[in-house]
Design an enzyme around this catalytic site. Structure first.
Site, PDB file in Angstrom:
ATOM      1  N   ASP A   1       0.976  -1.173  -0.030  1.00  0.00           N
ATOM      2  CA  ASP A   1       0.106  -0.014  -0.086  1.00  0.00           C
ATOM      3  C   ASP A   1       0.936   1.220  -0.012  1.00  0.00           C
ATOM      4  O   ASP A   1       1.655   1.247   0.902  1.00  0.00           O
ATOM      5  CB  ASP A   1      -0.851   0.001   1.308  1.00  0.00           C
ATOM      6  CG  ASP A   1      -2.032   1.097   1.251  1.00  0.00           C
ATOM      7  OD1 ASP A   1      -3.201   0.661   0.755  1.00  0.00           O
ATOM      8  OD2 ASP A   1      -1.515   2.261   1.298  1.00  0.00           O
TER       9      ASP A   1
ATOM     10  N   ASP B   1      -3.741   2.553  -5.046  1.00  0.00           N
ATOM     11  CA  ASP B   1      -2.762   2.636  -4.247  1.00  0.00           C
ATOM     12  C   ASP B   1      -2.154   1.231  -3.560  1.00  0.00           C
ATOM     13  O   ASP B   1      -1.485   1.043  -2.800  1.00  0.00           O
ATOM     14  CB  ASP B   1      -2.477   3.675  -3.374  1.00  0.00           C
ATOM     15  CG  ASP B   1      -2.817   3.378  -2.112  1.00  0.00           C
ATOM     16  OD1 ASP B   1      -4.041   2.478  -1.910  1.00  0.00           O
ATOM     17  OD2 ASP B   1      -2.278   3.864  -0.948  1.00  0.00           O
ATOM     18  N   GLU B   2      -2.864  -0.004  -3.930  1.00  0.00           N
ATOM     19  CA  GLU B   2      -2.947  -1.035  -3.256  1.00  0.00           C
ATOM     20  C   GLU B   2      -3.216  -2.528  -4.083  1.00  0.00           C
ATOM     21  O   GLU B   2      -3.854  -2.414  -5.018  1.00  0.00           O
ATOM     22  CB  GLU B   2      -4.069  -0.999  -2.231  1.00  0.00           C
ATOM     23  CG  GLU B   2      -4.123  -1.707  -0.858  1.00  0.00           C
ATOM     24  CD  GLU B   2      -5.422  -1.009  -0.194  1.00  0.00           C
ATOM     25  OE1 GLU B   2      -6.016  -1.863   0.310  1.00  0.00           O
ATOM     26  OE2 GLU B   2      -5.719   0.001  -0.557  1.00  0.00           O
TER      27      GLU B   2
END
Ligand code: TTP
Ligand code: MG
Ligand code: MG
Length: 349
Positions: A10, A108-109
């Site tokens: 993340d 973002d992960e």
């Protein structure tokens, strides 16, 4: 399913970090990305804030007016989603070099299945290299959590933030989970937590305390969710990584509390389903080829209608238009009350 190794990556304060990178003079100042504050009168919420701003108590989803009140001297910026998506795409390209089993869950992960390495030590080295490469190529820091399943990897990642790496070996699970507040377990939200506190007569609850409840007790309280809770507090999570290739269709459906012909209600629920499906489509960067609308009338009579496009697209307007047209056909063809509506998109490239 035995002996899996899962990595959760993340990015740190993602939108705000990208803004800092683009504007180096922001470094060291609190940066808040989100709605316009309008001197404290702005509506809308905070998307995210850098760690300097978090020191003032600023969090994602907080009203922007409150963020202004807490930290008026912060740099307030509107979200530049196009920029963040481009950065995200490049990061995910790097991620995919490290494993062919990647599930991207948001901009973002991502989860990576590293079971083939058969060693937590090797997975740790891989994570170090991945973090290093992302930093070298994008000048952005990230955090990784590694564990025997998605849940443990995700919690480990959260605990290691920012710019960290935490490995939880299977033998460490109990020690790692037991002191956590129950709300730190994915799937136990504030409402469930409140209810559990009442049941156990406590003002705060740790994972350790929840282990006192038997599986049957949890099932009586929460149904299937209860069974999940029973497993989660024991570190069990059997969900697997779903790669882009494995996703063949995305669908959502809704059963009305009572069968209805209220077209306003039916269409508004349907629009919500479309929005949710479209969001998943975008997150996974999928294209759809076929739209299927499901309609169940009173008495469980279920029908589907489909529309196949000449080529795969990710067109929101077209999706809404075609899906609504199909639903309208159902309502014109039958005057029976509606029990359930649903939509399913077949992914195609
Ligand atoms: P997160 O990964 O949840 O948060 P983050 O990257 O900002 O911070 P952290 O270091 O704790 O990981 O979300 C990723 C991005 O998604 C975030 O930068 C902004 C966006 N976002 C919103 O717009 N609204 C929200 O409520 C959340 C949680 C995130
Ligand atoms: Mg993040
Ligand atoms: Mg995230």
């Amino acid at each position: 399913m035995a002996n899996r190794i899962i990595l959760h990556l993340d990015m740190d304060y993602f939108f705000a970090q990208v803004e800092e990178r683009e504007n180096p003079h922001f470094k060291g100042r609190p940066v808040i990305v989100g709605a316009t504050p309008k001197n404290g009168k702005g509506r809308g919420v905070v998307s995210t804030a850098n760690y300097e701003a978090r020191k003032y108590g600023i969090k994602s989803a907080m009203p922007i007016s409150q963020a202004w009140y807490l930290c008026p001297h912060a740099v307030f910026l509107p979200a530049n989603i196009r920029l963040y998506s481009e950065v995200s795409e490049r990061i995910m390209q790097i991620v995919r070099k490290y494993s062919s089993f990647v599930e991207q869950v948001s901009l973002d992960e991502a989860y990576l299945d590293l079971s083939h390495l058969a060693s937590f030590q090797k997975a740790k080295v891989l994570a170090e290299n991945l973090k290093k490469e992302i930093f070298q190529k994008e000048q952005l820091t990230s955090t990784c959590g590694i564990g025997p399943n998605k849940m443990i990897a995700k919690i480990a990642c959260r605990k290691a933030k920012p710019n960290g790496l935490l490995v939880i070996h299977p033998r460490e699970i109990e020690q790692f989970l037991e002191p956590l507040d129950i709300e730190e377990i994915p799937g136990i939200g504030p409402k469930t937590a409140e209810f559990l506190k009442k049941v156990l007569g406590k003002t705060s609850l740790r994972v350790h305390d929840l282990k006192r409840l038997k599986k049957e007790e949890l099932i009586n309280l929460f149904g299937v969710v209860g069974e999940r809770i029973y497993e989660r507090v024991r570190g069990i999570d059997t969900t697997s990584i779903i790669t882009q290739e494995q996703v063949k269709s995305i669908g959502k459906e809704h059963t009305f509390e009572s069968d209805t012909r209220d077209s306003k209600l039916i269409f508004s629920v349907f629009k919500t389903l479309l929005r949710e499906v479209y969001r998943e489509l975008k997150t996974g960067k999928f294209l759809f080829r076929t739209i299927t609308v499901i309609c169940r009338f009173q008495g469980f009579e279920t029908h589907t209608k489909s529309k196949t496009l000449p080529k795969p697209l990710q067109d929101k307007t077209l999706l809404f238009k075609e899906a609504t047209r199909l639903l309208l056909q159902f309502l014109l063809e039958s005057s029976k009350p509606v029990r359930l509506v649903g939509v399913r998109l077949k992914i195609g490239s």
